[in-house]
Design an enzyme around this catalytic site. Structure first.
Site, PDB file in Angstrom:
ATOM      1  N   ASP A 160       0.796  -1.198  -0.081  1.00 10.27           N
ATOM      2  CA  ASP A 160      -0.130   0.017   0.110  1.00 10.27           C
ATOM      3  C   ASP A 160       0.928   1.036  -0.060  1.00 10.27           C
ATOM      4  O   ASP A 160       0.507   2.247  -0.640  1.00 10.27           O
ATOM      5  CB  ASP A 160      -0.966  -0.035   1.283  1.00 10.27           C
ATOM      6  CG  ASP A 160      -1.643  -1.507   1.411  1.00 10.27           C
ATOM      7  OD1 ASP A 160      -2.397  -1.591   0.556  1.00 10.27           O
ATOM      8  OD2 ASP A 160      -1.183  -2.024   2.317  1.00 10.27           O
ATOM      9  N   HIS A 188      -4.669  -3.656   6.125  1.00 14.46           N
ATOM     10  CA  HIS A 188      -4.487  -3.602   4.966  1.00 14.46           C
ATOM     11  C   HIS A 188      -5.726  -4.146   4.244  1.00 14.46           C
ATOM     12  O   HIS A 188      -6.129  -5.355   4.016  1.00 14.46           O
ATOM     13  CB  HIS A 188      -3.391  -4.859   4.694  1.00 14.46           C
ATOM     14  CG  HIS A 188      -3.386  -5.411   3.214  1.00 14.46           C
ATOM     15  ND1 HIS A 188      -2.893  -4.364   2.235  1.00 14.46           N
ATOM     16  CD2 HIS A 188      -4.018  -6.457   2.581  1.00 14.46           C
ATOM     17  CE1 HIS A 188      -3.064  -4.877   1.029  1.00 14.46           C
ATOM     18  NE2 HIS A 188      -3.415  -6.059   1.243  1.00 14.46           N
TER      19      HIS A 188
HETATM   20  P1  NAD Z   1      -2.031 -18.318  -4.091  1.00  8.21           P
HETATM   21  O1  NAD Z   1      -3.616 -18.982  -3.786  1.00  8.21           O
HETATM   22  O2  NAD Z   1      -1.354 -18.225  -5.528  1.00  8.21           O
HETATM   23  O3  NAD Z   1      -1.187 -19.289  -3.180  1.00  8.21           O
HETATM   24  C1  NAD Z   1      -1.417 -19.444  -1.939  1.00  8.21           C
HETATM   25  C2  NAD Z   1      -0.422 -20.690  -1.443  1.00  8.21           C
HETATM   26  O4  NAD Z   1      -0.733 -21.178  -0.324  1.00  8.21           O
HETATM   27  C3  NAD Z   1      -1.179 -22.027  -2.354  1.00  8.21           C
HETATM   28  O5  NAD Z   1      -0.242 -22.581  -2.913  1.00  8.21           O
HETATM   29  C4  NAD Z   1      -1.519 -22.612  -1.063  1.00  8.21           C
HETATM   30  O6  NAD Z   1      -1.556 -24.283  -1.183  1.00  8.21           O
HETATM   31  C5  NAD Z   1      -0.828 -22.455  -0.084  1.00  8.21           C
HETATM   32  N1  NAD Z   1      -1.299 -22.630   1.221  1.00  8.21           N
HETATM   33  C6  NAD Z   1      -2.690 -22.626   1.766  1.00  8.21           C
HETATM   34  N2  NAD Z   1      -2.906 -23.049   3.070  1.00  8.21           N
HETATM   35  C7  NAD Z   1      -1.632 -23.204   3.449  1.00  8.21           C
HETATM   36  C8  NAD Z   1      -1.018 -23.736   4.698  1.00  8.21           C
HETATM   37  N3  NAD Z   1      -1.627 -23.854   5.608  1.00  8.21           N
HETATM   38  N4  NAD Z   1       0.409 -23.787   4.756  1.00  8.21           N
HETATM   39  C9  NAD Z   1       0.991 -23.383   3.560  1.00  8.21           C
HETATM   40  N5  NAD Z   1       0.776 -23.041   2.268  1.00  8.21           N
HETATM   41  C10 NAD Z   1      -0.563 -23.035   2.347  1.00  8.21           C
HETATM   42  O7  NAD Z   1      -2.267 -16.898  -3.364  1.00  8.21           O
HETATM   43  P2  NAD Z   1      -1.396 -15.772  -3.669  1.00  8.21           P
HETATM   44  O8  NAD Z   1      -1.677 -14.902  -4.660  1.00  8.21           O
HETATM   45  O9  NAD Z   1       0.201 -16.158  -3.632  1.00  8.21           O
HETATM   46  O10 NAD Z   1      -1.527 -14.986  -2.523  1.00  8.21           O
HETATM   47  C11 NAD Z   1      -1.400 -15.428  -1.124  1.00  8.21           C
HETATM   48  C12 NAD Z   1      -1.939 -14.453   0.263  1.00  8.21           C
HETATM   49  O11 NAD Z   1      -1.596 -12.993   0.012  1.00  8.21           O
HETATM   50  C13 NAD Z   1      -3.547 -14.189  -0.339  1.00  8.21           C
HETATM   51  O12 NAD Z   1      -4.023 -14.376   1.065  1.00  8.21           O
HETATM   52  C14 NAD Z   1      -3.433 -12.796  -0.596  1.00  8.21           C
HETATM   53  O13 NAD Z   1      -4.894 -12.230  -0.468  1.00  8.21           O
HETATM   54  C15 NAD Z   1      -2.617 -12.153   0.000  1.00  8.21           C
HETATM   55  N6  NAD Z   1      -1.965 -11.001  -0.563  1.00  8.21           N
HETATM   56  C16 NAD Z   1      -1.645 -10.082   0.591  1.00  8.21           C
HETATM   57  C17 NAD Z   1      -1.099  -8.726  -0.009  1.00  8.21           C
HETATM   58  C18 NAD Z   1      -0.755  -7.893   1.015  1.00  8.21           C
HETATM   59  O14 NAD Z   1      -0.330  -6.566   0.632  1.00  8.21           O
HETATM   60  N7  NAD Z   1      -0.673  -7.799   2.437  1.00  8.21           N
HETATM   61  C19 NAD Z   1      -0.891  -8.408  -1.447  1.00  8.21           C
HETATM   62  C20 NAD Z   1      -1.530  -9.505  -2.190  1.00  8.21           C
HETATM   63  C21 NAD Z   1      -1.927 -10.636  -1.918  1.00  8.21           C
HETATM   64  C1  LMR Z   2      -3.856  -6.512  -2.611  1.00  7.39           C
HETATM   65  O1  LMR Z   2      -3.584  -5.531  -2.011  1.00  7.39           O
HETATM   66  O2  LMR Z   2      -3.367  -6.489  -3.828  1.00  7.39           O
HETATM   67  C2  LMR Z   2      -4.237  -7.946  -1.990  1.00  7.39           C
HETATM   68  O3  LMR Z   2      -4.142  -7.823  -0.778  1.00  7.39           O
HETATM   69  C3  LMR Z   2      -5.633  -8.001  -2.483  1.00  7.39           C
HETATM   70  C4  LMR Z   2      -6.386  -9.328  -2.194  1.00  7.39           C
HETATM   71  O4  LMR Z   2      -7.366  -9.296  -1.822  1.00  7.39           O
HETATM   72  O5  LMR Z   2      -5.700 -10.421  -2.222  1.00  7.39           O
END
Ligand code: NAD
Ligand code: LMR
Length: 329
Positions: A160, A188
């Site tokens: 962010d 977030h």
């Molecule tokens: P994704 O679905 O591509 O990958 C998530 C992975 O986590 C999968 O491979 C899944 O098998 C694994 N997983 C699920 N449960 C698990 C566990 N108990 N232990 C280990 N691994 C596990 O998702 P992504 O696009 O890589 O995003 C991951 C997370 O990050 C999501 O929650 C998304 O919303 C979040 N995110 C946060 C931000 C931020 O700014 N804070 C930004 C983008 C995404």
């Molecule tokens: C982001 O800020 O891009 C993600 O947290 C969005 C989402 O919901 O995975």
């Protein structure tokens, strides 16, 4: 190579953020170009094979700093001896799922991971939670790691922060490098408050330099706060490379320090600063030095900012109350 490798555990290693993150960690961007790393990857059993495929590619890069990769489907083993824990894997919200369902599903992930960090991580462990809802997932993990100092659990608002820098740089026609002291307050989520009132452009107050309150209220704040949803809409998948890049920035800054005259945004456990209830993991302006963070003190908060900070902090308090009701903290 004489330095002892730093052990970095990444959960959700086979996911899209994992794929963008691991190669940058292994090439030295997380900790420094002279710091060898040993990777420990945690996945659910169904995704271990995909994580093995990523590990094969990591091998094929022949990164001089990568001293080993181990893959686990068991949290206790994955966090054994870890110095830096990147908690990326989470249960995404699926159709028909309420926020409470998401909090409960993630409680089932972050409670055992907190316990595993408590049981086996290195004494100097630093934890970054990326998986959403990141602030509350960090709170869950932290509350199950009573032997780890609470300040070692952080959640990511650096994406962010970087989004806010990018938007402001476009508006002001300057480089992101000219902007200092940007702040993200709160959660977030779409309630977050990106604050330019203390930011500086080339040493001058950013809000005064831009001098466009309508842009600030109707464009800048909603664009930054809703950027995650806009990326999902455009890409058909949530942000991945930018999220991975922000995770790298977060840990790099935590370990190596903020520059003089600047700060960053991190969601950290509140000590009551700026009226944020003690114990909530909320985003603040922080400086870092010698691997420790400190909340920037003494900023004046006017009514406009106060209302926005309060709204996001209230949402965090609601999330905390919901997970407390579910017995997750
Ligand atoms: P994704 O679905 O591509 O990958 C998530 C992975 O986590 C999968 O491979 C899944 O098998 C694994 N997983 C699920 N449960 C698990 C566990 N108990 N232990 C280990 N691994 C596990 O998702 P992504 O696009 O890589 O995003 C991951 C997370 O990050 C999501 O929650 C998304 O919303 C979040 N995110 C946060 C931000 C931020 O700014 N804070 C930004 C983008 C995404
Ligand atoms: C982001 O800020 O891009 C993600 O947290 C969005 C989402 O919901 O995975």
């Amino acid at each position: 190579m004489t330095r002892t490798p730093v052990t970095v555990t990444v959960t959700g290693a086979a996911g899209q953020i994992g794929y963008a993150l691991l190669f940058r960690i292994a090439s030295g961007h997380l900790l420094g170009a002279d710091v060898p790393v040993r990777l420990r990857l945690l996945e659910i059993p169904q995704a271990v094979k995909a994580a093995e495929g990523t590990a094969m590619e990591l091998d094929d890069c022949a990164f001089p700093l990568l001293s080993g990769i181990d893959i686990f489907d068991d949290a206790t083993a994955a966090f054994e001896g870890t110095n830096v824990a990147l908690l990326v894997g989470a249960r995404p919200r699926t159709k028909g799922m309420e926020r409470g369902d998401l909090l409960e599903a993630n409680g089932g992930i972050f409670k055992p991971q907190g316990e595993a960090i408590n049981a086996g991580a290195a004494d100097d462990v630093k934890v970054l939670v990326v998986g959403n809802p990141a602030n509350t997932n960090a709170l869950i993990a932290q509350s199950h790691a009573p032997d780890v100092p609470a300040e070692r659990f952080t959640a990511m608002t650096r994406l962010d922060h970087n989004r806010a820098l990018a938007q402001l740089s476009k508006k002001a026609g300057v480089s992101v490098a000219d902007i200092k002291k940007m702040t993200i307050w709160g959660n977030h989520s779409a309630t977050q408050y990106p604050d330019v009132f203390h930011a500086e452009i080339g040493g001058k107050n950013a809000a005064e330099t831009v001098n466009d309150q309508a842009w600030l209220e109707n464009d800048f704040i909603p664009t930054v706060a809703k950027r995650g949803a806009a990326i999902i809409e455009a890409r058909g998948a949530s942000s991945a490379a930018s999220a991975a890049s922000a995770a790298i920035d977060h840990v790099h800054t935590w370990v190596n320090g903020t520059a003089d005259g600047d700060w960053t945004s991190m969601a950290v456990v509140s000590d009551g600063s700026y009226g944020v209830p003690e114990g909530l993991i909320s985003s603040f302006p922080v400086t870092t030095e010698d691997g420790k963070w400190e909340i920037v003190q003494g900023l004046e908060i006017d009514d406009f900012s106060r209302a926005r900070i309060d709204a996001s902090v209230n949402e965090l308090a609601e999330e905390r109350d919901a997970v407390r009701k579910l017995g997750l903290i």
